[in-house]
Design a protein around this motif. Structure first.
Motif, short mmCIF file in Angstrom:
data_model
loop_
_atom_site.label_atom_id
_atom_site.label_comp_id
_atom_site.label_asym_id
_atom_site.label_seq_id
_atom_site.Cartn_x
_atom_site.Cartn_y
_atom_site.Cartn_z
N THR A 21 4.57 3.79 -2.06
CA THR A 21 4.55 2.85 -1.71
C THR A 21 6.47 2.49 -1.43
O THR A 21 6.83 1.73 -0.09
CB THR A 21 4.71 1.55 -2.37
OG1 THR A 21 5.27 1.69 -3.70
CG2 THR A 21 2.91 1.47 -2.50
N GLU A 24 7.19 4.21 2.19
CA GLU A 24 6.68 3.44 3.39
C GLU A 24 7.85 2.93 3.49
O GLU A 24 8.40 3.10 4.77
CB GLU A 24 5.53 3.49 3.13
CG GLU A 24 4.33 3.78 3.06
CD GLU A 24 2.99 3.58 2.33
OE1 GLU A 24 2.18 4.17 2.14
OE2 GLU A 24 3.38 2.12 1.69
N LYS A 25 8.75 2.47 2.62
CA LYS A 25 10.08 1.21 3.25
C LYS A 25 10.79 1.76 4.34
O LYS A 25 11.01 1.27 5.46
CB LYS A 25 9.91 0.51 2.04
CG LYS A 25 9.14 -0.75 1.03
CD LYS A 25 9.59 -1.57 0.45
CE LYS A 25 8.67 -2.46 -0.63
NZ LYS A 25 8.71 -2.54 -1.99
N ASP A 28 9.45 3.15 6.95
CA ASP A 28 9.13 2.16 7.91
C ASP A 28 7.50 1.85 9.30
O ASP A 28 7.68 2.54 10.55
CB ASP A 28 9.87 1.81 9.38
CG ASP A 28 9.76 0.09 9.94
OD1 ASP A 28 9.00 -0.78 9.59
OD2 ASP A 28 9.97 -0.38 11.69
N VAL A 29 6.59 2.52 7.77
CA VAL A 29 5.80 2.25 8.33
C VAL A 29 4.58 1.80 7.82
O VAL A 29 5.18 0.73 6.45
CB VAL A 29 4.96 3.95 7.51
CG1 VAL A 29 5.36 4.95 8.70
CG2 VAL A 29 5.47 4.52 7.03
N LYS A 30 3.24 1.60 7.80
CA LYS A 30 2.50 0.65 7.56
C LYS A 30 2.34 0.47 6.14
O LYS A 30 1.98 1.87 5.41
CB LYS A 30 0.54 0.14 7.99
CG LYS A 30 -0.05 0.08 7.70
CD LYS A 30 -1.61 -0.51 8.82
CE LYS A 30 -2.17 -1.37 8.35
NZ LYS A 30 -2.91 -1.13 9.43
N PRO A 31 2.13 0.07 5.02
CA PRO A 31 1.58 -0.08 4.18
C PRO A 31 1.10 0.77 3.45
O PRO A 31 0.08 0.41 4.31
CB PRO A 31 1.63 -1.58 3.06
CG PRO A 31 3.01 -1.94 4.35
CD PRO A 31 2.28 -1.25 5.27
N TRP A 33 -0.80 3.52 4.30
CA TRP A 33 -0.66 4.58 5.15
C TRP A 33 -0.44 6.21 4.00
O TRP A 33 -0.83 7.57 4.70
CB TRP A 33 0.19 4.94 5.91
CG TRP A 33 0.30 6.06 7.72
CD1 TRP A 33 -0.92 6.20 7.43
CD2 TRP A 33 1.15 6.87 7.60
NE1 TRP A 33 -0.37 6.94 8.59
CE2 TRP A 33 0.74 8.10 8.18
CE3 TRP A 33 2.09 7.33 6.69
CZ2 TRP A 33 1.06 9.13 8.29
CZ3 TRP A 33 2.51 8.80 7.09
CH2 TRP A 33 1.93 9.44 8.12
N LYS A 36 -3.25 7.02 2.13
CA LYS A 36 -4.84 7.13 2.89
C LYS A 36 -4.37 8.24 3.18
O LYS A 36 -5.38 9.13 4.07
CB LYS A 36 -5.21 5.98 3.65
CG LYS A 36 -6.13 6.06 4.88
CD LYS A 36 -6.22 5.11 5.41
CE LYS A 36 -7.28 5.16 6.56
NZ LYS A 36 -7.84 3.53 6.97
N ASN A 156 7.14 12.05 9.87
CA ASN A 156 7.21 11.42 9.42
C ASN A 156 5.98 11.85 8.31
O ASN A 156 5.45 11.92 7.06
CB ASN A 156 6.37 10.16 9.78
CG ASN A 156 7.37 8.71 9.70
OD1 ASN A 156 8.17 9.34 9.40
ND2 ASN A 156 6.80 7.89 10.36
#
Length: 331
Positions: A21, A24-25, A28-31, A33, A36, A156
């Motif tokens: 988490t 991801e910040k 700058d990707v979708k929380p 991601w 998953k 990423n």
């Protein structure tokens, strides 16, 4: 068959715990991601600014392995570096480990075995022959990788996967009343996939004075989807021949301990006859620690009691090259 055993094992990870988490910040990707896509909830990074590196992790794991074996460092008569990424171009990592372990004037032979992510498996097999022959009594194998300081300029897919850690073992001869053995080793390499996993710089092909060498040549490059497709293509015939040639019953294995590539890379083993309960993993809390992944995983399963003396296991990995490697042993 080699009558040898892992008499001691150690593990050390980077001191910084980085949750997916949090990453991801930064990316700058979708929380959600990262978990998953990879199955990774967190990983450890070295505190590079305060001197923590793959070298310090490896030395720490090595000291733990020696203590776990019930011996002292002066009893080690060979050191093998089995990193997935070099500490520096020259000299070998094993020489640097030797120095940092206080054995710099000992004369103890120290060398590296490098097959990137499967370096530990190859080192363990080759060291087994050296111990079984009586040439050495206590071989120390160290795998340590800390890619995190370079990941901010990778894509990423790469950045989400990797963590920093080290695993080390002491390999000794098995006494007559012990079941421990190394049974069978098989490695296949398919050079047509060599370009899928690369660091192009650092050698003589993309040397520093070459006019076409760029900073990106020194950055890890991976084409994960191509690697996965290649591996899936060759794995059925690989496993078929491995179990036929070894005479080992696949269903009697306590665990397969695979290189911790990604969630998909671990789940795939169910398609090749392994039951879910046979597939060992700690990917969710450590990510992919390159060559250190397998000895770190082995450490955790031994120390939590899931692998006991007499259990038959398979250390399996894929590596740049592209290579597939497996080593069956009785712990």
């Amino acid at each position: 068959m080699f009558k040898v055993k892992i008499s001691g094992i150690g593990k050390t990870v980077g001191s910084r715990v980085v949750a997916s988490t949090e990453l991801e910040k930064v990316m700058d990707v979708k929380p959600g991601w990262i978990e998953k896509a990879t199955g990774i909830k967190s990983r450890n990074y070295v505190d590079f600014e305060n001197g923590e590196t793959a070298l310090t992790l490896g030395v720490s794991a090595a000291k733990k392995a020696v203590e776990d074996a019930g011996i002292t460092l002066d009893k080690i008569d060979c050191i093998i570096g089995a990193n997935g990424s070099p500490l520096q171009a020259i000299p070998c990592a094993a020489a640097l480990y030797q120095q940092e372990l206080g054995l710099g004037d000992s004369g103890v032979p120290s060398f590296d075995i490098d097959t990137t992510c499967y370096s530990f498996g190859v080192a363990l097999f080759l060291a087994s022959g050296l111990v079984d022959s009586g040439l050495y009594k206590n071989i120390l194998i160290i795998s340590a990788d800390a890619p995190s300081p370079t990941l901010d300029i990778t894509d990423n897919e790469v950045r989400a996967l990797f963590g920093d850690g080290a695993g080390a073992v002491v390999l000794t001869k098995t006494s007559e009343d012990e079941p421990s053995r190394v049974h069978h080793f098989k490695m296949n390499t398919y050079g047509s996939g060599a370009s899928f996993t690369e660091v192009r710089g650092g050698g003589t092909l993309k040397h520093p004075n070459h006019p076409e060498t760029t900073p990106l040549d020194n950055v890890f490059h991976m084409e994960g989807k191509k690697i996965f497709k290649y591996a899936v293509r060759y794995l059925p015939s690989y496993f078929e021949s491995f179990f036929v040639d070894s005479g080992i019953n696949q269903k009697e294995l306590k665990f397969i301990l695979p290189h911790q590539t990604s969630k998909h890379g671990i789940d795939i083993f169910r398609k090749f006859g392994f039951a879910s309960e046979q597939i060992a993993s700690h990917l969710s809390i450590h990510g992919n620690c390159i060559a250190a992944s397998i000895p770190m995983l082995l450490h955790d399963y031994i120390k939590n009691g899931e692998i006991k003396r007499g259990d038959q296991i398979l250390l399996f990995g894929t590596s740049a090259g592209l290579s597939l490697g497996g080593l069956a042993l009785t712990y």
